[in-house]
Design an enzyme around this catalytic site. Structure first.
Site, PDB file in Angstrom:
ATOM      1  N   PHE A 136       0.862  -1.189   0.000  1.00 20.22           N
ATOM      2  CA  PHE A 136       0.000   0.000   0.000  1.00 20.22           C
ATOM      3  C   PHE A 136       0.889   1.227   0.000  1.00 20.22           C
ATOM      4  CE2 PHE A 136      -2.511   3.460   1.666  1.00 20.22           C
ATOM      5  CZ  PHE A 136      -3.677   3.324   0.935  1.00 20.22           C
ATOM      6  N   ASP A 221       9.218   2.490   1.604  1.00 23.99           N
ATOM      7  CA  ASP A 221       8.068   3.237   2.096  1.00 23.99           C
ATOM      8  C   ASP A 221       7.958   2.926   3.590  1.00 23.99           C
ATOM      9  OD1 ASP A 221       5.589   4.042   2.950  1.00 23.99           O
ATOM     10  OD2 ASP A 221       4.537   3.477   1.119  1.00 23.99           O
ATOM     11  N   LYS A 250       2.711   9.840   8.484  1.00 21.25           N
ATOM     12  CA  LYS A 250       2.020   9.334   9.681  1.00 21.25           C
ATOM     13  C   LYS A 250       2.579   9.913  10.987  1.00 21.25           C
ATOM     14  CE  LYS A 250      -0.229   5.122   7.996  1.00 21.25           C
ATOM     15  NZ  LYS A 250      -1.633   5.399   8.266  1.00 21.25           N
TER      16      LYS A 250
HETATM   17  C1  PLP Z   1       2.957   2.204   3.877  1.00 24.89           C
HETATM   18  C2  PLP Z   1       2.048   3.349   3.556  1.00 24.89           C
HETATM   19  N1  PLP Z   1       2.367   4.181   2.550  1.00 24.89           N
HETATM   20  C3  PLP Z   1       1.588   5.224   2.226  1.00 24.89           C
HETATM   21  C4  PLP Z   1       0.420   5.490   2.908  1.00 24.89           C
HETATM   22  C5  PLP Z   1      -0.419   6.656   2.525  1.00 24.89           C
HETATM   23  O1  PLP Z   1      -0.296   7.667   3.477  1.00 24.89           O
HETATM   24  P1  PLP Z   1      -1.337   8.878   3.503  1.00 24.89           P
HETATM   25  O2  PLP Z   1      -2.652   8.312   3.920  1.00 24.89           O
HETATM   26  O3  PLP Z   1      -0.747   9.822   4.508  1.00 24.89           O
HETATM   27  O4  PLP Z   1      -1.372   9.445   2.133  1.00 24.89           O
HETATM   28  C6  PLP Z   1       0.044   4.645   3.961  1.00 24.89           C
HETATM   29  C7  PLP Z   1      -1.213   4.879   4.683  1.00 24.89           C
HETATM   30  O5  PLP Z   1      -1.773   4.011   5.319  1.00 24.89           O
HETATM   31  C8  PLP Z   1       0.873   3.546   4.290  1.00 24.89           C
HETATM   32  O6  PLP Z   1       0.556   2.709   5.284  1.00 24.89           O
END
Ligand code: PLP
Length: 395
Positions: A136, A221, A250
């Site tokens: 994700f 990520d 986050k």
């Molecule tokens: C691993 C990862 N990358 C990216 C995101 C996306 O982040 P945002 O909701 O701040 O755009 C999330 C959100 O859950 C995530 O868990």
């Protein structure tokens, strides 16, 4: 029905399937709803409030900065941005930082930088990014394309060209997918939204070796795994394999929105003035909050608490699993914990726990996720286990 829930349904677009409480206040590991009921929070704003809700050091940093400077454009230099960028570099592999506002935006920046750097270094034709199934990376068009989950992509085609998917934790698959078009491999060190999946021990180190050998960038990520969540400041530290680019968001701002893409001096050369920007990126208040978060995480005993209480809760969950065969697997690292269920809906379990005064989150229909503030105690872990066991008993 609660008046605020009724009004929310009337006025707010239906993009979330929400739990039926209206939260009005939160401190540390506790949350209160508008009827005054208290809950222990094992969601922490989905891995955001790592220091606990409204941490005094973060609140004070926000208060002081709010009186000085709320916003000014990136046309000018500001001290909080410099302070935060320096801290991020001092505590990681990074040498340069780009600030934005969310995880998706940080990943957009990483995708753009990888493509631009590849063009600068090797010329046209190397634009493809390999990502993992079950990953994700966000909800913008580029990041939902990067996300290896069809349910996130469905209905939004045509998707962005230039992405290719491999199974997670499968080195061979990545090695054979890399070709003359590949510019980068992008991976979460532990998959979060994909169900809290921890790779085998050698995976990231070997992935780094493959990327180095084949001349492609490695992007982590760490939007969810970063900022202490797994018991180290960044999850990659567990395996000692540094990336070329890492994304954060986050928990970075302690509850304020901020994202960051960090990289090496070499790869940072891919961007020139005008290549990327964000009006609010590096907002002074968010940066001050993030400096307080980093200072607290690196000075206090929070990471140690995260590892100790994380192990304690995992052991308790495994014990519960030995008594209830519907718990198929307990997995995770630090305080990023997933419980895979069979024969009982994860959402129904989470609802029962909420009724019992504990907030946990369901990912899909089969996995419960626990990502509490890293200051959670063993006694609160006991309460979680007691409420979860009670919930499973009646379902
Ligand atoms: C691993 C990862 N990358 C990216 C995101 C996306 O982040 P945002 O909701 O701040 O755009 C999330 C959100 O859950 C995530 O868990």
């Amino acid at each position: 029905m609660d008046r605020w829930i009724e009004e929310a349904e009337r006025w707010i677009l239906h993009t979330y399937d929400r739990y039926p409480i209206v939260v009005v206040r939160a401190r540390g590991t506790r949350v209160w709803d508008d009827s005054g009921r208290e809950y222990i929070d094992f969601v922490a704003g989905i891995a955001v409030c790592n220091l606990g809700h409204c941490h005094p050091r973060v609140v004070e940093a926000i208060r002081q900065q709010a009186e000085e400077l709320l916003h000014i454009s990136n046309l000018y230099y500001t001290v909080p941005q410099v302070e935060l960028a320096r801290r991020l570099c001092e505590h990681s592999f990074a040498e340069k930082v780009f600030f934005c506002n969310s995880g998706a935006e940080a990943n957009e920046a990483a995708i753009k930088l990888a493509r631009k750097y590849a063009k600068m270094r090797w010329g046209e034709g190397r634009y493809e990014i390999i990502t993992m199934r079950g990953s994700f990376h966000g909800r913008t068009l580029a990041t939902l394309t990067a996300t290896g989950q069809e349910k996130v992509q469905r209905g939004f085609d045509p998707l962005m060209p230039g992405f290719r998917y491999c199974p997670f934790d499968d080195l061979e698959a990545v090695a054979s997918a890399i070709d003359e078009h590949t510019c980068a491999v992008m991976v979460e060190p532990i998959q979060g939204e994909g169900g809290v999946r921890v790779p085998s021990d050698g995976y990231l180190r070997e992935l780094k070796e493959v990327c180095e050998e084949r001349g492609v960038l490695l992007i982590y990520d760490e939007v969810q795994t970063g900022m202490g969540r797994t018991g180290r400041l960044f999850a990659y530290e567990h395996w000692g394999a540094e990336p070329h680019i890492m994304t954060l968001a986050k928990a970075l701002g302690g509850g304020l929105p901020i994202g960051a893409m960090v990289t090496t001096d070499e790869v940072a050369q891919g961007f020139s003035p005008g290549d990327h920007a964000s009006t609010f990126g590096g907002n002074p208040v968010s940066c001050r909050a993030a400096c307080a978060v980093l200072d607290e995480l690196t000075e206090g005993g929070i990471l140690e608490n995260c590892r100790r209480v994380g192990d304690y809760i995992m052991a308790g969950l495994k014990d519960l699993a030995s008594r209830d065969s519907r718990i198929q697997e307990v997995r995770g690292k630090g305080l990023m914990i997933g419980v895979e269920l069979e024969g009982v809906s994860a959402k129904a379990v989470a609802m029962k726990c909420l009724e019992g005064g504990v907030l946990i989150n369901a990912i899909g229909d089969r996995v419960l996720r626990m990502v509490p503030p890293l200051v959670v105690t063993e006694a609160e872990g006991d309460k979680l286990l007691e409420v979860l066991e009670g919930a499973l008993k009646v379902l």
